[in-house]
Design an enzyme around this catalytic site. Structure first.
Site, mmCIF file in Angstrom:
data_model
loop_
_atom_site.group_PDB
_atom_site.id
_atom_site.type_symbol
_atom_site.label_atom_id
_atom_site.label_comp_id
_atom_site.label_asym_id
_atom_site.label_seq_id
_atom_site.Cartn_x
_atom_site.Cartn_y
_atom_site.Cartn_z
ATOM 1 N N CYS A 199 108.718 75.689 -39.926
ATOM 2 C CA CYS A 199 107.876 76.900 -40.300
ATOM 3 C C CYS A 199 107.494 76.239 -41.856
ATOM 4 O O CYS A 199 108.704 76.355 -42.697
ATOM 5 C CB CYS A 199 108.583 78.213 -40.122
ATOM 6 S SG CYS A 199 107.651 79.322 -40.940
ATOM 7 N N LYS A 201 71.173 85.978 -26.901
ATOM 8 C CA LYS A 201 72.095 85.659 -27.818
ATOM 9 C C LYS A 201 71.742 84.731 -29.015
ATOM 10 O O LYS A 201 71.307 83.448 -28.817
ATOM 11 C CB LYS A 201 73.415 84.915 -27.136
ATOM 12 C CG LYS A 201 74.275 85.882 -26.150
ATOM 13 C CD LYS A 201 74.585 87.232 -26.752
ATOM 14 C CE LYS A 201 75.547 87.902 -25.633
ATOM 15 N NZ LYS A 201 76.891 87.415 -25.625
ATOM 16 N N LYS A 258 71.685 94.945 -28.449
ATOM 17 C CA LYS A 258 72.938 94.776 -27.475
ATOM 18 C C LYS A 258 74.096 95.130 -28.386
ATOM 19 O O LYS A 258 74.291 94.507 -29.192
ATOM 20 C CB LYS A 258 72.978 93.349 -26.883
ATOM 21 C CG LYS A 258 74.380 93.427 -25.856
ATOM 22 C CD LYS A 258 74.313 91.995 -25.092
ATOM 23 C CE LYS A 258 75.040 92.162 -24.070
ATOM 24 N NZ LYS A 258 76.435 92.135 -24.303
ATOM 25 N N ALA A 310 81.084 83.010 -29.622
ATOM 26 C CA ALA A 310 80.464 81.664 -29.444
ATOM 27 C C ALA A 310 81.274 80.829 -28.466
ATOM 28 O O ALA A 310 80.919 80.099 -27.694
ATOM 29 C CB ALA A 310 80.106 81.297 -30.594
HETATM 30 S S1 IVH Z 1 71.477 97.241 -20.048
HETATM 31 C C1 IVH Z 1 73.362 96.323 -15.487
HETATM 32 N N1 IVH Z 1 71.304 97.418 -22.515
HETATM 33 O O1 IVH Z 1 76.215 94.655 -22.167
HETATM 34 C C2 IVH Z 1 73.413 95.918 -16.726
HETATM 35 N N2 IVH Z 1 73.270 96.781 -21.717
HETATM 36 O O2 IVH Z 1 77.321 92.413 -21.276
HETATM 37 C C3 IVH Z 1 72.520 96.336 -17.736
HETATM 38 N N3 IVH Z 1 75.031 96.376 -23.214
HETATM 39 O O3 IVH Z 1 77.594 95.982 -19.339
HETATM 40 C C4 IVH Z 1 72.774 96.548 -19.077
HETATM 41 N N4 IVH Z 1 74.040 96.968 -25.183
HETATM 42 O O4 IVH Z 1 77.717 97.619 -21.265
HETATM 43 C C5 IVH Z 1 72.045 97.383 -21.601
HETATM 44 N N5 IVH Z 1 70.871 97.763 -24.771
HETATM 45 C C6 IVH Z 1 71.804 97.563 -23.874
HETATM 46 C C7 IVH Z 1 73.021 97.254 -24.065
HETATM 47 C C8 IVH Z 1 74.071 96.860 -22.911
HETATM 48 C C9 IVH Z 1 75.229 96.656 -24.567
HETATM 49 C C10 IVH Z 1 76.356 96.204 -22.572
HETATM 50 C C11 IVH Z 1 76.691 96.891 -21.341
HETATM 51 C C12 IVH Z 1 76.617 95.937 -20.332
HETATM 52 C C13 IVH Z 1 77.064 94.545 -21.309
HETATM 53 C C14 IVH Z 1 76.902 93.314 -20.469
#
Ligand code: IVH
Length: 768
Positions: free
Chosen positions: A431, A333, A136, A46
């Site tokens: 300390c 997020k 994610k 955050a």
């Molecule tokens: S799609 C071209 N789907 O998050 C990027 N990414 O912060 C499209 N990640 O590099 C990514 N879960 O490694 C996608 N369900 C998900 C994901 C995901 C985790 C990661 C991924 C990416 C990073 C970006």
């Protein structure tokens, strides 16, 4: 006049913004590095997101600030030494974050979803873009490249263009098939995430604790640390999993949309990230995203949002990508819950590694289902930046499993007569645990107690002291160290050598009501291991001291030049290195040819330089002869010292042995009759006789035998072995892995050979 003032005001505002911008770039870079490369984040996601958004905001107002190096223009970087590099078939991009936002204290807005959907509607010219919503995963991005159904390689994201080759590590992960069934596409590159499920992570950490190894901060750290291990057998023991979430290179039956891709992967036995929700309208999108917030909590692994993507692959192509991220996806997020409460006081905790952490003592409040009465304030800089004062009303939040943190001060509610908080002042420079002076290193935010005998650090220090990389004292891992400290049997690692069998045997590892004794058998083993530790070489002991920046590798490098601890503690060599470096710095800063010098000055400067040169020569001479160091010309008027130990480490070592804590340790070791000897000490590193006479070698990567043994073979054959590649290096010997040194050798035109060639030159038999 008014105008003039106005102009001046604007000037400073722009300057201030530029300053803040540069500062933010630095902070974001540093935290990227901590997160991606070191896997040791110092701030919460955050907090990072807030900094990143502030950066984006300044860039929106001042597009002229943006350079290709700006963190917003690049993806993070996880590249490490020791891994072969792989150029990605197509870039592994990042993803744009969008945020749930707080409008007032208790209302949130998903305006970002509305904006996203509007953008997709406009770009595709349809009122009903079809999107999918997935969890994610909070892990490490990886790409799996299958050719004709066989796993060819697996690589990390790296800098997005080039990644680290982690194939042998990934082959140990069960959810990654090595071979695909019949009917596999000619080329299938699956992008996805490696992660560690929460329950398995807890088990792993408990096991590490029992083994006396440091625990991982969270599953993502554990994953990042594991995939970058150089030992695939160890990786196999770690509970890693893989889930796919994207497609890279592909040659096979055309795929129209997510359903097609899911079917393909399920036929290939590759697990896809689930659940996938579908939405065809803004209302459905909002509902799905909020549903996902509930669903993701039941997955058994860490998630940090929801990813929203276009369903159709053709539409994804149509929208394309920026240099950093695709335009057809976004990561949503979720907001952590926030509450207002009162800051009653600030206590300072001494962490297990000596870091002084200010902790907020709060009026208890209920947040995300639990009562919170303390929150971390991270460090003094953070307190100053947010101007947090005792007596303030503060807004706190709890994000995921992370410790609550203070978001900001509600300034309108600040009582009269508060004063800014200052940590070193509050603890009077000492300390709070042991009273030793506290220090803060240049460029670092943390104040630390570096006292080896600080009781607050007793458990960590003892655990590290006994770990495999240090003195390998079997049986005295975290749990035992904790019980020993708790029971008042030891206050510092060296106290271990005074323990008796009776004391150890009776040690209670359980609780007073449910005691669990260490037992006589274990006690005997531990005492044996302690006896063995007395005979451990200098390099192990030096590691065990836990001197900042002196890890196992550095300790080894230092031990090459010192026969034993006593010599090292009073090292003339370290002294000479530091003095030579200082003299060289002075020498380089004097420039007799500078344009505005008067003639007399020039002569005087030249004299001074000549004198310094004499001093440098005298300091360096005998060590140069022995092949320990090398003085080089660095441009027409400058000198450079090839310091085999490194400037920072030399100074850290000197400071340590001079400090009262270091002196205390030396005294105790003397009393214990321990003076560890180096096993890799090489008195004279190079001569001009022998088969390799006059040749200088640099070793990199892993060889069939330890590096110091190979160096001894080189020296025995009359050659020199140094630490870094320079123009004077005759050969770079590359073992398995080996990163930046190879690049440097190529740049300088230094020939690169392998171990077999070196053995051939030395006329020693080939490796088994
Ligand atoms: S799609 C071209 N789907 O998050 C990027 N990414 O912060 C499209 N990640 O590099 C990514 N879960 O490694 C996608 N369900 C998900 C994901 C995901 C985790 C990661 C991924 C990416 C990073 C970006």
């Amino acid at each position: 006049m008014d105008d003039l003032f106005d102009y001046a005001g604007k000037q400073t505002k722009a300057e201030e913004e530029r300053k803040r911008y540069n500062e933010l770039c630095r902070i974001v870079y540093r935290n990227n590095e901590l997160y991606y490369a070191k896997a040791e984040p110092e701030i919460t996601d955050a907090e990072y997101d807030r900094l990143y958004r502030e950066l984006e905001k300044i860039e929106a107002e001042h597009p002229e600030f943006i350079t290709p190096e700006s963190p917003t223009q690049r993806v993070g970087n996880d590249l490490s030494e020791g891994f072969a590099k792989i150029i990605h078939s197509e870039p592994m991009l990042s993803i744009d974050d969008i945020f749930e936002q707080r409008t007032t204290a208790d209302t949130v807005s998903d305006q970002a979803l509305i904006d996203l959907y509007k953008r997709l509607q406009a770009a595709l010219d349809t009122p009903t873009p079809h999107v999918v919503i997935e969890p994610k995963i909070d892990g490490c991005a990886v790409t799996l490249f299958y050719r004709s159904g066989k796993l060819q390689y697996a690589a990390t994201r790296g800098d997005g263009r080039i990644g680290d080759d982690i194939t042998s590590n990934v082959r140990t992960i069960q959810s990654v098939p090595q071979k695909l069934p019949d009917g596999a596409p000619a080329i299938l590159e699956v992008r996805g995430e490696i992660f560690m499920p929460s329950a398995e992570f807890d088990v792993l950490n408990a096991q590490r604790d029992a083994d006396g190894l440091p625990a991982f901060a969270n599953p993502r750290n554990a994953t990042a640390g594991t995939i970058k291990l150089l030992d695939a057998e160890e990786v196999a023991r770690r509970p890693l999993r893989f889930l796919a979430h994207g497609l890279g290179a592909y040659e096979g039956k055309p795929l129209q949309c997510m359903d097609d891709y899911e079917h393909l992967l399920s036929a290939m036995g590759i697990p896809y990230n689930k659940p996938i929700l579908h939405a065809h309208s803004l209302e459905e999108l909002r509902r799905s995203v909020s549903e996902m917030d509930t669903l993701r909590r039941k997955l058994g692994f860490g998630t940090d949002g929801a990813v929203i993507k276009l369903n159709s692959f053709a539409e994804r192509m149509q929208l394309g990508s920026t240099a950093r991220a695709p335009r057809w996806a976004a990561a949503f997020k979720y907001l952590p819950e926030q509450k207002e409460t009162k800051l009653l006081g600030i206590t300072v905790q001494v962490g297990r590694t000596g870091v002084l952490t200010p902790v907020a003592e709060l009026e208890p409040v209920l947040i995300s289902g639990s009562t919170v009465s303390r929150a971390t304030l991270h460090n003094q800089d953070e307190i100053a930046r947010k101007d947090i004062r005792i007596g303030d009303t503060v807004l706190i939040e709890k994000a995921g499993e992370i410790i609550p943190s203070v978001v900001k001060v509600i300034e309108s509610k600040r009582p009269a007569e508060t004063t800014p908080y200052n940590l070193p002042e509050a603890v009077r420079g000492a300390c709070p645990s042991c009273g030793a002076p506290i220090t803060r290193e240049e460029g670092q935010v943390a104040w630390r107690c570096t006292n080896f005998t600080c009781p607050a650090q007793a458990v960590t220090r003892t655990t590290y002291f006994c770990s495999r990389t240090a003195l390998d004292i079997e049986n005295l891992g975290g749990v035992v160290a904790e019980a020993l400290v708790r029971g008042g049997l030891i206050r510092t690692p060296l106290d271990l050598f005074h323990l008796t069998k009776e004391q150890l045997g009776a040690l209670n590892l359980g609780t007073p009501t449910e005691p669990r004794r260490f037992g006589e058998k274990n006690a005997t083993k531990a005492l044996d291991a302690l006896g063995h530790a007395r005979q451990m070489p200098l390099e192990r002991w030096l590691t065990a001291f836990g001197i900042p920046s002196i890890g196992a590798v550095k300790a080894h490098d230092v031990s090459i030049f010192h026969p034993d601890l006593k010599t090292l503690a009073n090292s003339e060599f370290l002294c000479a290195l530091v003095q030579t470096e200082d003299a060289i710095e002075q020498y380089n800063s004097l420039n007799p040819k500078a344009q505005n010098n008067r003639k007399g000055d020039t002569i005087q400067l030249e004299q001074q330089r000549e004198e310094l040169l004499q001093i440098i020569r005298r300091l360096a001479e005998s060590y140069e002869e022995r092949g320990y160091i090398e003085l080089q010309k660095d441009g027409p008027n400058k000198l450079h010292l090839v310091n085999p130990i490194g400037s920072v480490s030399c100074r850290k070592l000197q400071a340590y042995f001079k400090s009262s804590a270091g002196q205390h340790v030396l005294k105790r070791l003397r009393e214990l009759g321990i003076n560890p000897a180096s096993t890799c000490y090489v008195e004279k590193r190079g001569t001009t006789e022998g088969i390799l006479g006059g040749k200088t070698f640099v070793l990199t990567g892993s060889l069939s035998i330890p590096r110091d043994e190979m160096e001894r073979l080189i020296v025995a054959a009359g050659g020199k072995a140094t630490g870094s590649v320079t123009k004077k290096t005759s050969y770079l010997v590359v073992g398995k892995g080996g990163g930046s040194k190879r690049e440097k050798a190529v740049k300088l035109g230094v020939p690169i050979i392998d171990e077999a060639t070196l053995r051939d030159m030395m006329k020693v038999p080939p490796a088994l």
